[in-house]
Design an enzyme around this catalytic site. Structure first.
Site, mmCIF file in Angstrom:
data_model
loop_
_atom_site.group_PDB
_atom_site.id
_atom_site.type_symbol
_atom_site.label_atom_id
_atom_site.label_comp_id
_atom_site.label_asym_id
_atom_site.label_seq_id
_atom_site.Cartn_x
_atom_site.Cartn_y
_atom_site.Cartn_z
ATOM 1 N N ARG A 60 0.814 -1.236 0.000
ATOM 2 C CA ARG A 60 0.000 0.000 0.000
ATOM 3 C C ARG A 60 0.842 1.279 0.000
ATOM 4 O O ARG A 60 0.386 2.334 0.437
ATOM 5 C CB ARG A 60 -0.984 0.036 1.164
ATOM 6 N N LYS B 5 3.024 11.532 -11.528
ATOM 7 C CA LYS B 5 2.195 10.650 -12.364
ATOM 8 C C LYS B 5 2.972 9.362 -12.602
ATOM 9 O O LYS B 5 4.112 9.392 -13.080
ATOM 10 C CB LYS B 5 1.889 11.309 -13.717
ATOM 11 N N GLU C 194 10.401 18.504 -24.900
ATOM 12 C CA GLU C 194 9.675 18.876 -23.672
ATOM 13 C C GLU C 194 10.293 20.123 -23.031
ATOM 14 O O GLU C 194 9.588 20.942 -22.452
ATOM 15 C CB GLU C 194 9.661 17.717 -22.663
ATOM 16 N N LYS D 199 7.692 23.084 -14.044
ATOM 17 C CA LYS D 199 6.764 21.970 -13.829
ATOM 18 C C LYS D 199 6.334 21.944 -12.366
ATOM 19 O O LYS D 199 5.148 21.748 -12.064
ATOM 20 C CB LYS D 199 7.384 20.631 -14.243
ATOM 21 N N GLU E 68 -4.343 17.666 -11.855
ATOM 22 C CA GLU E 68 -4.735 18.109 -13.196
ATOM 23 C C GLU E 68 -6.226 18.387 -13.330
ATOM 24 O O GLU E 68 -6.935 17.771 -14.116
ATOM 25 C CB GLU E 68 -4.278 17.092 -14.268
ATOM 26 N N ARG F 49 -2.689 22.446 -14.802
ATOM 27 C CA ARG F 49 -1.685 21.439 -15.168
ATOM 28 C C ARG F 49 -1.835 21.026 -16.625
ATOM 29 O O ARG F 49 -0.885 20.575 -17.261
ATOM 30 C CB ARG F 49 -1.777 20.215 -14.230
ATOM 31 N N ASN G 268 0.274 20.074 -21.440
ATOM 32 C CA ASN G 268 -0.063 19.266 -22.615
ATOM 33 C C ASN G 268 0.047 20.048 -23.922
ATOM 34 O O ASN G 268 -0.455 19.596 -24.944
ATOM 35 C CB ASN G 268 -1.489 18.714 -22.486
ATOM 36 N N HIS H 52 0.464 18.211 -27.147
ATOM 37 C CA HIS H 52 0.291 16.786 -26.868
ATOM 38 C C HIS H 52 -0.908 16.134 -27.542
ATOM 39 O O HIS H 52 -0.868 14.948 -27.827
ATOM 40 C CB HIS H 52 0.259 16.537 -25.358
ATOM 41 N N HIS I 40 -0.390 12.917 -29.593
ATOM 42 C CA HIS I 40 -1.028 11.626 -29.323
ATOM 43 C C HIS I 40 -1.668 11.058 -30.592
ATOM 44 O O HIS I 40 -1.617 9.848 -30.838
ATOM 45 C CB HIS I 40 -2.072 11.758 -28.209
HETATM 46 N N1 LIG Z 1 4.933 10.439 -15.564
HETATM 47 C C1 LIG Z 1 4.922 11.496 -16.336
HETATM 48 O O1 LIG Z 1 4.509 12.590 -15.941
HETATM 49 C C2 LIG Z 1 5.458 11.362 -17.734
HETATM 50 C C3 LIG Z 1 5.697 12.510 -18.496
HETATM 51 C C4 LIG Z 1 6.256 12.347 -19.757
HETATM 52 C C5 LIG Z 1 6.563 11.082 -20.226
HETATM 53 N N2 LIG Z 1 6.292 9.992 -19.459
HETATM 54 C C6 LIG Z 1 6.622 8.642 -19.924
HETATM 55 O O2 LIG Z 1 8.037 8.554 -20.066
HETATM 56 C C7 LIG Z 1 8.343 7.534 -21.029
HETATM 57 C C8 LIG Z 1 9.382 8.062 -21.966
HETATM 58 O O3 LIG Z 1 10.548 8.387 -21.244
HETATM 59 P P1 LIG Z 1 11.992 8.234 -21.897
HETATM 60 O O4 LIG Z 1 12.042 8.977 -23.164
HETATM 61 O O5 LIG Z 1 12.979 8.511 -20.853
HETATM 62 O O6 LIG Z 1 11.971 6.689 -22.309
HETATM 63 P P2 LIG Z 1 12.871 5.442 -21.880
HETATM 64 O O7 LIG Z 1 12.847 5.241 -20.425
HETATM 65 O O8 LIG Z 1 12.432 4.317 -22.748
HETATM 66 O O9 LIG Z 1 14.324 5.924 -22.302
HETATM 67 C C9 LIG Z 1 14.644 6.094 -23.669
HETATM 68 C C10 LIG Z 1 15.843 5.218 -24.040
HETATM 69 O O10 LIG Z 1 16.998 5.778 -23.446
HETATM 70 C C11 LIG Z 1 17.689 4.785 -22.707
HETATM 71 N N3 LIG Z 1 18.399 5.507 -21.657
HETATM 72 C C12 LIG Z 1 17.921 6.063 -20.532
HETATM 73 N N4 LIG Z 1 18.892 6.740 -19.906
HETATM 74 C C13 LIG Z 1 20.012 6.614 -20.653
HETATM 75 C C14 LIG Z 1 21.334 7.100 -20.557
HETATM 76 N N5 LIG Z 1 21.711 7.903 -19.558
HETATM 77 N N6 LIG Z 1 22.220 6.768 -21.519
HETATM 78 C C15 LIG Z 1 21.849 5.982 -22.569
HETATM 79 N N7 LIG Z 1 20.611 5.488 -22.729
HETATM 80 C C16 LIG Z 1 19.705 5.806 -21.773
HETATM 81 C C17 LIG Z 1 16.635 3.822 -22.265
HETATM 82 O O11 LIG Z 1 17.173 2.555 -21.977
HETATM 83 C C18 LIG Z 1 15.749 3.796 -23.516
HETATM 84 O O12 LIG Z 1 16.292 2.939 -24.470
HETATM 85 C C19 LIG Z 1 7.027 7.199 -21.712
HETATM 86 O O13 LIG Z 1 6.584 5.954 -21.240
HETATM 87 C C20 LIG Z 1 6.085 8.313 -21.268
HETATM 88 O O14 LIG Z 1 4.744 7.889 -21.198
HETATM 89 C C21 LIG Z 1 5.755 10.117 -18.224
HETATM 90 ZN ZN LIG Z 2 5.131 14.720 -23.088
#
Ligand SMILES: NC(=O)c1ccc[n+]([C@@H]2O[C@H](COP(=O)([O-])OP(=O)(O)OC[C@H]3O[C@@H](n4cnc5c(N)ncnc54)[C@H](O)[C@@H]3O)[C@@H](O)[C@H]2O)c1
Ligand SMILES: [Zn+2]
Length: 368
Positions: free
Chosen positions: A121, A143, A185, A227, A237, A241, A245, A248, A252
């Site tokens: 939990r 999130k 971003e 942020k 949100e 917030r 987007n 976005h 999407h």
């Molecule tokens: N929670 C939120 O508010 C929020 C906001 C925006 C995006 N997201 C989510 O985030 C995800 C995308 O994040 P991302 O772009 O980091 O994706 P990811 O975690 O897949 O990373 C992208 C790639 O980079 C690699 N990587 C990470 N750090 C590295 C480093 N230092 N050196 C080399 N390679 C590295 C990873 O292994 C992967 O192959 C999506 O699932 C999206 O939905 C969440």
């Molecule tokens: Zn985004």
């Protein structure tokens, strides 16, 4: 070191931003660790590139660790990997007062945050984001979640971390495309709410592209400050917030049209979508025609995509893309609310936008 505070009463936490933070990790755990033990979840790429330095630092401080490494990539944000992660925590007897570290990009952060939220939990977790996208966006704001066959991020929880440690040095090993997608971003923050920051980004485009540490520290810290301010004002949100987007809803639709594939990364879609949002704002007379042109030029200077026709392969036509936009979870009562702008840095929530105007800007972007 830059420190950004996210003040959310008893859910408040700090974001620490600097180079080489991994090498000083134990210092920041003071007051958070109930025993000299840390559970770490990472992915296979980050494991190969950065884990050994973190483990050595912790070992030297007498902190015992257990590590789970999940498959790198979006497919790990799944029920299966969530179950495997929680089972792993239970197998390793992670206690209610233990701490788990999400060491990786947004995928690891979203998955581990959600696992921490439901494990016994709720156990405390630390975000240690290693991608630019994760440092400026996904690690901040609480999130968390996974994807299902019904769509992206449909199952999850608002669950804040206890600390965010953003080691800028880790960004050096990111693939160029992932780095630039994260930059989509960063630019978004300037575009939605801070004209001065946007001008600074334009002036520092080359430094940022070359991953100059000082430029990156400033870019990440300022993004987190923006942020954080928005999340403090509207944690769940219900209003403001939504400004985050910007670009976005277009993104999407394009992600759905390209099957969430390598054809277009999320941050690339945010850049294209932000340009489209400014195109539409200009078309509606809300902002000057120079703004979208200026933004396109900046993304071009950064070596990024800036229009729909930069995406490889065939795409659906404008009618179909608008239809996809109407499937976005932000559509309320069949009305499309979009983030538009009255100038760079002046985004607002526009309600019930005319789909025909959207089609026009999409057609223009397809034709460029
Ligand atoms: N929670 C939120 O508010 C929020 C906001 C925006 C995006 N997201 C989510 O985030 C995800 C995308 O994040 P991302 O772009 O980091 O994706 P990811 O975690 O897949 O990373 C992208 C790639 O980079 C690699 N990587 C990470 N750090 C590295 C480093 N230092 N050196 C080399 N390679 C590295 C990873 O292994 C992967 O192959 C999506 O699932 C999206 O939905 C969440
Ligand atoms: Zn985004």
């Amino acid at each position: 070191m830059k420190k950004v505070e996210v003040s959310l009463e008893n859910r408040s936490y700090d974001i620490l931003i600097d180079e080489n933070l991994i090498l000083k990790f134990p210092v920041y755990l003071e007051g958070l660790l109930n025993r000299k033990f840390l559970a770490i979840v990472t992915d296979t790429n980050v494991e190969n590139l950065h884990l050994s330095r973190l483990l050595t630092t912790l070992k030297n401080a007498g902190i015992e660790t257990k590590v789970l490494s999940i498959k790198a990539g979006e497919s790990s944000k799944s029920w299966e990997t969530l179950q495997a992660t929680v089972d792993w925590m239970l197998d390793n007897k992670i206690e209610r007062n233990d701490l788990v570290v999400a060491f990786g990009g947004g995928v690891v952060g979203d998955l581990v945050g959600f696992a921490a939220a439901i494990m016994r939990r709720g156990i405390q977790f630390i975000q240690c984001p290693t991608s630019l996208l994760a440092q400026v966006d996904s690690s901040v704001g609480g999130k968390t979640g996974i994807n299902t066959s019904h769509g992206k991020n449909l199952v999850g929880a608002f669950y804040q971390p206890s600390l965010v440690i953003s080691d800028i040095s880790t960004l050096k090993t990111l693939e160029e495309r992932d780095f630039l997608a994260g930059y989509g971003e960063v630019a978004k923050y300037g575009l939605l709410g801070d004209y001065e920051f946007y001008c600074w980004l334009e002036e520092n485009a080359e430094n940022i592209r070359n991953r100059d540490i000082h430029a990156l520290i400033k870019a990440v810290a300022h993004s987190c400050e923006m942020k954080s301010a928005i999340v403090i004002a509207d944690e769940k949100e219900q209003g403001e917030r939504a400004l985050l987007n910007l670009g976005h809803t277009f993104c999407h639709a394009l992600e759905a049209a390209t099957g969430y594939s390598e054809r277009m990364l999320h941050g690339e879609g945010v850049a294209i979508g932000s340009v489209l949002a400014f195109d539409l704002s200009a078309k509606m007379g809300l902002t000057s025609q120079e703004d979208p042109t200026r933004i396109k030029k900046h993304f071009e200077d950064m070596g990024m995509m800036n229009s729909i026709n930069n995406i490889s392969g065939t795409l659906p036509n404008a009618d179909k893309l608008v239809e996809l936009m109407f499937q976005d979870k932000k559509v309320v009562d069949g009305k499309l609310n979009l983030i538009l702008a009255k100038g760079i840095g002046k985004a607002f929530i526009a309600r019930d936008v005319d789909p025909n105007l959207i089609k026009d800007v999409i057609n223009n972007s397809l034709a460029i």
